[in-house]
Every structure is written in C-alpha cells, then in structure tokens.
Design a protein around this motif. Structure first.
Motif, PDB file in Angstrom:
ATOM      1  N   GLY A  43      31.603  56.916  15.928  1.00 13.46           N
ATOM      2  CA  GLY A  43      32.358  57.810  16.805  1.00 13.46           C
ATOM      3  C   GLY A  43      31.484  58.484  17.834  1.00 13.46           C
ATOM      4  N   VAL A  44      30.281  58.903  17.434  1.00 11.60           N
ATOM      5  CA  VAL A  44      29.339  59.523  18.372  1.00 11.60           C
ATOM      6  C   VAL A  44      28.978  58.533  19.481  1.00 11.60           C
ATOM      7  CG1 VAL A  44      26.983  60.402  18.629  1.00 11.60           C
ATOM      8  CG2 VAL A  44      28.398  61.177  16.724  1.00 11.60           C
ATOM      9  N   ALA A  45      28.700  57.284  19.095  1.00  9.64           N
ATOM     10  CA  ALA A  45      28.379  56.261  20.090  1.00  9.64           C
ATOM     11  C   ALA A  45      29.559  56.032  21.031  1.00  9.64           C
ATOM     12  CB  ALA A  45      27.988  54.956  19.397  1.00  9.64           C
ATOM     13  N   LEU A  49      29.776  56.493  25.054  1.00  2.00           N
ATOM     14  CA  LEU A  49      30.300  55.431  25.913  1.00  2.00           C
ATOM     15  C   LEU A  49      31.221  56.012  26.980  1.00  2.00           C
ATOM     16  CD1 LEU A  49      30.458  52.389  26.441  1.00  2.00           C
ATOM     17  CD2 LEU A  49      32.367  52.282  24.824  1.00  2.00           C
ATOM     18  N   VAL A  50      32.003  57.025  26.603  1.00  3.88           N
ATOM     19  CA  VAL A  50      32.885  57.685  27.569  1.00  3.88           C
ATOM     20  C   VAL A  50      32.056  58.336  28.676  1.00  3.88           C
ATOM     21  CG1 VAL A  50      34.510  59.593  27.882  1.00  3.88           C
ATOM     22  CG2 VAL A  50      34.747  58.067  25.925  1.00  3.88           C
ATOM     23  N   LEU A  75      35.206  74.635  27.451  1.00  2.00           N
ATOM     24  CA  LEU A  75      35.965  75.419  26.469  1.00  2.00           C
ATOM     25  C   LEU A  75      36.547  74.529  25.372  1.00  2.00           C
ATOM     26  CD1 LEU A  75      37.805  77.954  28.806  1.00  2.00           C
ATOM     27  CD2 LEU A  75      35.947  78.444  27.208  1.00  2.00           C
ATOM     28  N   LEU A  76      37.063  73.376  25.761  1.00  2.61           N
ATOM     29  CA  LEU A  76      37.615  72.452  24.774  1.00  2.61           C
ATOM     30  C   LEU A  76      36.529  71.992  23.801  1.00  2.61           C
ATOM     31  CD1 LEU A  76      39.988  70.235  26.955  1.00  2.61           C
ATOM     32  CD2 LEU A  76      40.656  71.871  25.181  1.00  2.61           C
ATOM     33  N   GLY A  77      35.375  71.632  24.345  1.00  6.86           N
ATOM     34  CA  GLY A  77      34.271  71.202  23.493  1.00  6.86           C
ATOM     35  C   GLY A  77      33.802  72.306  22.567  1.00  6.86           C
ATOM     36  N   GLY A  78      33.661  73.515  23.112  1.00  8.08           N
ATOM     37  CA  GLY A  78      33.232  74.639  22.294  1.00  8.08           C
ATOM     38  C   GLY A  78      34.232  74.971  21.205  1.00  8.08           C
ATOM     39  N   ALA A  79      35.521  74.913  21.550  1.00 10.44           N
ATOM     40  CA  ALA A  79      36.558  75.219  20.568  1.00 10.44           C
ATOM     41  C   ALA A  79      36.560  74.202  19.432  1.00 10.44           C
ATOM     42  CB  ALA A  79      37.930  75.251  21.251  1.00 10.44           C
ATOM     43  N   TYR A  80      36.343  72.933  19.763  1.00 13.73           N
ATOM     44  CA  TYR A  80      36.355  71.911  18.717  1.00 13.73           C
ATOM     45  C   TYR A  80      35.141  72.053  17.800  1.00 13.73           C
ATOM     46  CZ  TYR A  80      36.692  67.486  16.314  1.00 13.73           C
ATOM     47  OH  TYR A  80      36.793  66.530  15.338  1.00 13.73           O
ATOM     48  N   VAL A  81      33.963  72.279  18.369  1.00 14.38           N
ATOM     49  CA  VAL A  81      32.762  72.467  17.556  1.00 14.38           C
ATOM     50  C   VAL A  81      32.905  73.723  16.692  1.00 14.38           C
ATOM     51  CG1 VAL A  81      30.281  72.951  17.630  1.00 14.38           C
ATOM     52  CG2 VAL A  81      31.258  71.232  19.151  1.00 14.38           C
ATOM     53  N   LEU A  82      33.489  74.773  17.262  1.00 18.48           N
ATOM     54  CA  LEU A  82      33.729  76.008  16.506  1.00 18.48           C
ATOM     55  C   LEU A  82      34.680  75.746  15.340  1.00 18.48           C
ATOM     56  CD1 LEU A  82      33.285  79.069  16.308  1.00 18.48           C
ATOM     57  CD2 LEU A  82      35.204  79.372  17.891  1.00 18.48           C
ATOM     58  N   TYR A  83      35.702  74.944  15.585  1.00 19.11           N
ATOM     59  CA  TYR A  83      36.650  74.573  14.526  1.00 19.11           C
ATOM     60  C   TYR A  83      35.945  73.843  13.388  1.00 19.11           C
ATOM     61  CZ  TYR A  83      39.900  71.393  12.194  1.00 19.11           C
ATOM     62  OH  TYR A  83      40.580  70.654  11.271  1.00 19.11           O
ATOM     63  N   LEU A  84      35.051  72.904  13.731  1.00 17.97           N
ATOM     64  CA  LEU A  84      34.313  72.180  12.703  1.00 17.97           C
ATOM     65  C   LEU A  84      33.433  73.124  11.883  1.00 17.97           C
ATOM     66  CD1 LEU A  84      33.168  68.932  14.581  1.00 17.97           C
ATOM     67  CD2 LEU A  84      35.051  69.182  12.960  1.00 17.97           C
ATOM     68  N   GLY A 131      33.205  62.419  15.009  1.00 10.93           N
ATOM     69  CA  GLY A 131      32.039  61.980  15.767  1.00 10.93           C
ATOM     70  C   GLY A 131      32.356  61.763  17.229  1.00 10.93           C
ATOM     71  N   PHE A 132      33.500  61.140  17.489  1.00 10.48           N
ATOM     72  CA  PHE A 132      33.890  60.849  18.872  1.00 10.48           C
ATOM     73  C   PHE A 132      34.149  62.132  19.663  1.00 10.48           C
ATOM     74  CE2 PHE A 132      37.190  60.157  22.061  1.00 10.48           C
ATOM     75  CZ  PHE A 132      36.598  59.158  22.837  1.00 10.48           C
ATOM     76  N   LEU A 133      34.963  63.030  19.114  1.00  9.41           N
ATOM     77  CA  LEU A 133      35.327  64.242  19.848  1.00  9.41           C
ATOM     78  C   LEU A 133      34.141  65.185  20.016  1.00  9.41           C
ATOM     79  CD1 LEU A 133      38.868  65.030  18.366  1.00  9.41           C
ATOM     80  CD2 LEU A 133      38.306  64.083  20.606  1.00  9.41           C
ATOM     81  N   THR A 134      33.282  65.266  18.999  1.00  8.01           N
ATOM     82  CA  THR A 134      32.115  66.134  19.114  1.00  8.01           C
ATOM     83  C   THR A 134      31.257  65.733  20.304  1.00  8.01           C
ATOM     84  OG1 THR A 134      32.074  66.551  16.730  1.00  8.01           O
ATOM     85  CG2 THR A 134      30.040  66.954  17.933  1.00  8.01           C
TER      86      THR A 134
END
Length: 223
Positions: A43-45, A49-50, A75-84, A131-134
C-alpha cells in the motif's frame, strides 16, 4: 555508467528509508502478521506511485501553486494519521483492560492478532488501505517529487521517459525497503509479540502517529 541515475538511487533510497508515518504503520501491522506487514508495504508503494505519477504528469505543480488545495490535502493527511494514532492508543487501553480480567499469556505466532486484528481478507485489505492512504495523503510528497525528479534529467534528454524511469525506481525502492522491514519485524516477531514488548511498540507507534497527525493538522502550511 549513468552517474546521475546512481546518485538519484542513493538520494531516493535515503528518502524512502527515512522514518515517518509509513514506517510506523508498516511496523505496527507487521506485528499482526507477515502478510499484514507486506500488504501495508504494498500500500505504501502504491501511495508513492500516486505521487510520482502526479509529478510526472505535472499535476503536482498545480497542487503546490494552489494554497487552498494544498492545505486541504495537508489537513486530510494529518487527520488520517491522527486517526491511526488515536486508534492505536485506544487498542492499547482496550487490551490492557482485557488482560486485567484474564491471565497474561504470551501470544504465539498463531494467536498474535496484533493491531486491529489484521488477519484474513478483511484485515489484509485494511492493512493495504492504511499503507496506501498514509502515503498518498502525505502533503510533503508532491513538493518533494516535483523538486527532486527534474534535477536528475540530463540536459538534452526527453524529460518524460527519464522521469518515468526515476518514478518507477522510487516505487521499486519503497516496495523493497518496506517489504524487508515487514519481514524483519516478522522474523523478530516471537520477541516483539511478547505482551509487554508489543504494548510498548504499539504505544510508541500510537504516540508517534498522533504527534505527526497533530503537527500536520495544527502546523503552518507546508511549502
């Protein structure tokens, strides 16, 4: 021998191996199982790729020059990492509560469900998605790739084939590095999955992810 390509490989390898949210998520999910860790690495890879595809297409330039759009991604990235991070800390609290009502047992490889019970198709899909969203929601990546890739395109050479090669190299390095990391964590799994060790690692992961998420959400615009 392409000296620029060798130099780029070294720079990209260091960039990929630099610990961050993706590193933390791979380690955390690899504690659940080898396949969950490998799914997260894949997922990280995919997230990389994106970013590389956007940089090659020139869309990253649009993102960087539009502060509102860039801030939205941040903000979206920070919110998702915060959620994790919060999810990891909540899982620790729940596990400690459950262990307080039952005898303390050291989970073996068969019984170690790890974070969020990442086993079976649903668990593997969750690990892949995390992995992908992070990585895909990392707001620093567009700026990084947009500034890095053109530096390694030789003068007089068509930029598109070269940047495609560089982008593919970054994704390949990420896949190799994070897969190796997942396999290493699994190799050390018998020790890492001891109740106290697992709680310490997951708690550290939760704190690290929560801190990263808060820094992205509350911090200034990254440019």
């Amino acid at each position: 021998m392409d000296a620029q390509l060798i130099a780029f490989t070294g720079v990209a390898a260091g960039m990929v191996a630099l610990p961050g949210a993706d590193f933390t998520v791979v380690v955390r999910n690899a504690l659940a199982s080898r396949t969950a860790g490998l799914a997260t690495a894949l997922g990280v890879a995919g997230g990389l790729l994106v970013h590389t595809a956007l940089a090659v297409a020139g869309l990253a330039a649009v993102l960087v020059t539009m502060p509102i759009l860039f801030r939205t991604v941040q903000l979206l990235g920070g919110a998702y990492v915060l959620y994790l991070g919060i999810s990891a800390l909540y899982a620790i609290r729940r596990r400690v509560s459950e262990e307080g009502r039952a005898p303390d047992r050291a989970p073996g490889p068969e019984g170690a469900k790890g974070p969020e019970g990442a086993r079976g198709p649903e668990g593997l899909g969750r690990a892949l998605r995390q992995g992908f969203l992070t990585n895909a929601l990392n707001p620093k990546a567009p700026v990084l790739f947009l500034s890095l890739l053109p530096q390694f395109v030789p003068d007089g050479q068509p930029p598109l084939p070269r940047t495609l090669l560089l982008a593919a190299l970054v994704v390949a390095l990420a896949l190799v590095w994070f897969s190796a990391l997942a396999l290493l964590v699994d190799r050390l799994g018998r020790w890492l999955r001891r109740p106290r060790t697992a709680r310490a690692i997951e708690g550290g992961s939760g704190v690290a992810l929560t801190g990263l998420g808060l820094a992205l959400v509350t911090g200034p615009l990254l440019r």
